[in-house]
Scaffold this active site. Structure first.
Site, PDB file in Angstrom:
ATOM      1  N   ASP A 121      47.272  20.182 -28.485  1.00 57.95           N
ATOM      2  CA  ASP A 121      48.434  20.256 -29.355  1.00 57.95           C
ATOM      3  C   ASP A 121      48.123  19.429 -30.602  1.00 57.95           C
ATOM      4  O   ASP A 121      47.951  18.212 -30.523  1.00 57.95           O
ATOM      5  CB  ASP A 121      49.670  19.702 -28.624  1.00 57.95           C
ATOM      6  CG  ASP A 121      50.930  19.815 -29.482  1.00 57.95           C
ATOM      7  OD1 ASP A 121      50.819  20.195 -30.662  1.00 57.95           O
ATOM      8  OD2 ASP A 121      52.019  19.511 -28.966  1.00 57.95           O
ATOM      9  N   TRP A 140      55.347  14.273 -25.360  1.00 60.94           N
ATOM     10  CA  TRP A 140      56.505  14.680 -26.166  1.00 60.94           C
ATOM     11  C   TRP A 140      57.473  15.413 -25.243  1.00 60.94           C
ATOM     12  O   TRP A 140      57.067  16.330 -24.519  1.00 60.94           O
ATOM     13  CB  TRP A 140      56.015  15.596 -27.282  1.00 60.94           C
ATOM     14  CG  TRP A 140      57.077  16.127 -28.187  1.00 60.94           C
ATOM     15  CD1 TRP A 140      58.102  15.435 -28.747  1.00 60.94           C
ATOM     16  CD2 TRP A 140      57.196  17.473 -28.647  1.00 60.94           C
ATOM     17  NE1 TRP A 140      58.850  16.269 -29.538  1.00 60.94           N
ATOM     18  CE2 TRP A 140      58.316  17.524 -29.488  1.00 60.94           C
ATOM     19  CE3 TRP A 140      56.455  18.642 -28.442  1.00 60.94           C
ATOM     20  CZ2 TRP A 140      58.728  18.686 -30.118  1.00 60.94           C
ATOM     21  CZ3 TRP A 140      56.857  19.794 -29.067  1.00 60.94           C
ATOM     22  CH2 TRP A 140      57.989  19.816 -29.900  1.00 60.94           C
ATOM     23  N   LYS A 187      54.620  19.038 -40.173  1.00 61.48           N
ATOM     24  CA  LYS A 187      54.535  17.662 -40.663  1.00 61.48           C
ATOM     25  C   LYS A 187      53.584  17.550 -41.851  1.00 61.48           C
ATOM     26  O   LYS A 187      53.941  17.009 -42.886  1.00 61.48           O
ATOM     27  CB  LYS A 187      54.055  16.725 -39.544  1.00 61.48           C
ATOM     28  CG  LYS A 187      54.592  17.042 -38.169  1.00 61.48           C
ATOM     29  CD  LYS A 187      56.015  16.594 -37.957  1.00 61.48           C
ATOM     30  CE  LYS A 187      56.583  17.277 -36.727  1.00 61.48           C
ATOM     31  NZ  LYS A 187      57.710  16.614 -36.138  1.00 61.48           N
TER      32      LYS A 187
END
Ligand SMILES: Cc1ncc(COP(=O)(O)O)c(C=O)c1O
Length: 396
Positions: free
Chosen positions: A211, A130, A246
């Site tokens: 993560d 990312w 999310k």
């Protein structure tokens, strides 16, 4: 004084959103920024969150500062969600943790903490990773190196190369791994590969940094925690940055968790004091609201079940969108086999097309996706899938 500063270009992903908003094509499609969207293209407030908001409104009686670590009920519930109830690290009271402003805030304060351990430390990230990992970790002053991860030509993980590279990593280096739903590729490690990572870490002495921003979006809430739980069960130290943006749809509330599984309970008290001290020097204490909502949801059986059903619905919708896109592309005679998209997990897929083809999608077809060919699968729906498949077939 500010005239010395150069003006900077927009963040590539956020810039894409701005370009999408300006585009007047009625058939434009946004597969850029990583937010979940429903069939109508909306990012709704989850019902479990709406109910928790009512509970909070009825019960919150002060806006005084919360404690430095954040909402303790939130931290405990998140640790159980991530590590599983009864994980040995929790039973042995070896896990320190603070509520942080989003996954980004968690990543950053953990990176700052790492510089306190060793300012010359290297953090290894997957190639690709990312994009925001680089400034979040690098701006803390740590050195970043990459390990091979994704084979774009064959649309799969190049695990042998990854394992070779990680086997050369120095003791005490940190290796950043995506717990599930790898961003940007959607390609996740399988159980054997996680086991191999554990064994390499045991041999080399690197410290894994997980993560976990999409728990529940891959195979399920429990299944997506497989890697982090395995590492925490077999290694003395694991660093964890989690996000509720999310899976709780709490993007703008900025709620995440920065946690460390420590070798023993004594070191836990040290790292707990250190993370709190890092946070104190940056933003003092986290915003309460998002953590308070997650605390209410995860500590109420009915709300927790409602939330779990909502996560399942989002996950299954994204899985069905993958299948719908793959079959549309085959139906329309695409000159490339996209069946790998069905194997990828979570919100993103690498479509494995060239930057020139992505450029044509954006500029000639108003299909907005990141230059690497990362597509937000949740941006697809039954109304736009034909337009998207036609555009892809046209640019191939
Ligand atoms: C891999 C990954 N980590 C962390 C985050 C952080 O999310 P947030 O700061 O919005 O909670 C994101 C968000 O897109 C992500 O994709």
């Amino acid at each position: 004084m500010f005239e010395v500063l150069p003006s900077l270009p927009a963040d590539p992903i956020l810039g894409l959103s701005a370009a999408y908003k300006k585009d007047t094509n009625p058939n434009k499609i946004d597969l850029g920024v990583g937010v979940y969207k429903d069939e109508q293209g909306r990012t709704p407030i989850l019902q479990s969150v709406q109910k928790a908001q009512q509970v909070l409104l009825a019960n919150e009686d002060s806006k005084t500062y919360i404690t430095q670590q954040g909402v303790q009920g939130y931290i405990d519930a998140m640790l159980s969600l991530i590590l599983g109830n009864g994980h040995s690290a929790l039973l042995e009271d070896r896990v320190s943790g603070v509520q942080a402003p989003g996954g980004c805030g968690s990543l950053r304060i953990l990176a700052e903490l790492l510089t306190r351990c060793d300012k010359d430390l290297t953090v290894w990230v997957s190639d690709p990773t990312w994009a925001n990992h680089i400034p979040l970790i690098g701006n803390a002053g740590l050195t970043i190196k990459t390990y091979p991860y994704f084979d774009k030509a064959n649309a799969c993980i190049k695990f042998d190369e990854m394992a070779d590279c990680l086997s050369q990593v120095k003791k005490g280096d940190v290796v950043l791994l995506h717990g599930c739903c790898h961003n940007p590729t959607g390609a996740d490690l399988n159980h054997e590969q996680w086991q191999a990572v554990v064994e390499i870490a045991q041999k080399t002495g690197f410290v894994p940094f997980i993560d976990l921003a999409y728990q529940g979006f891959g195979d399920g809430l429990e299944e997506d925690a497989y890697g982090v739980r395995l590492l925490a069960a077999n290694l003395p130290e694991v660093i964890i940055a989690a996000s509720c943006s999310k899976n709780f749809g709490l993007y703008r509330e900025r709620v995440g968790l920065a946690a460390i599984v420590n070798a023993n309970a004594q070191i836990k008290t040290v790292t707990q004091s250190q993370i709190q001290n890092v946070a104190r020097g940056i933003y003092s204490m986290p915003p309460s609201y998002g953590g308070a909502l997650v605390d209410i949801i995860l500590n109420d059986d009915q709300l927790k079940h409602l939330w779990m059903d909502e996560v399942t619905e989002m996950r299954e919708r994204m899985q069905s969108l993958r299948a719908m896109l793959v079959s549309k592309l085959a139906e329309k005679g695409a000159s490339k086999d996209f069946s790998f998209v069905n194997q990828q997990k979570g919100m993103f897929s690498f479509l494995c097309i060239s930057p020139e083809q992505v450029d044509k999608l954006v500029n000639q077809h108003s299909v907005y996706l990141v230059g690497s060919s990362r597509a937000n699968i949740a941006g697809i729906n039954s109304h736009n899938v034909d337009t998207l498949a036609d555009a892809l077939v046209a640019v191939l």
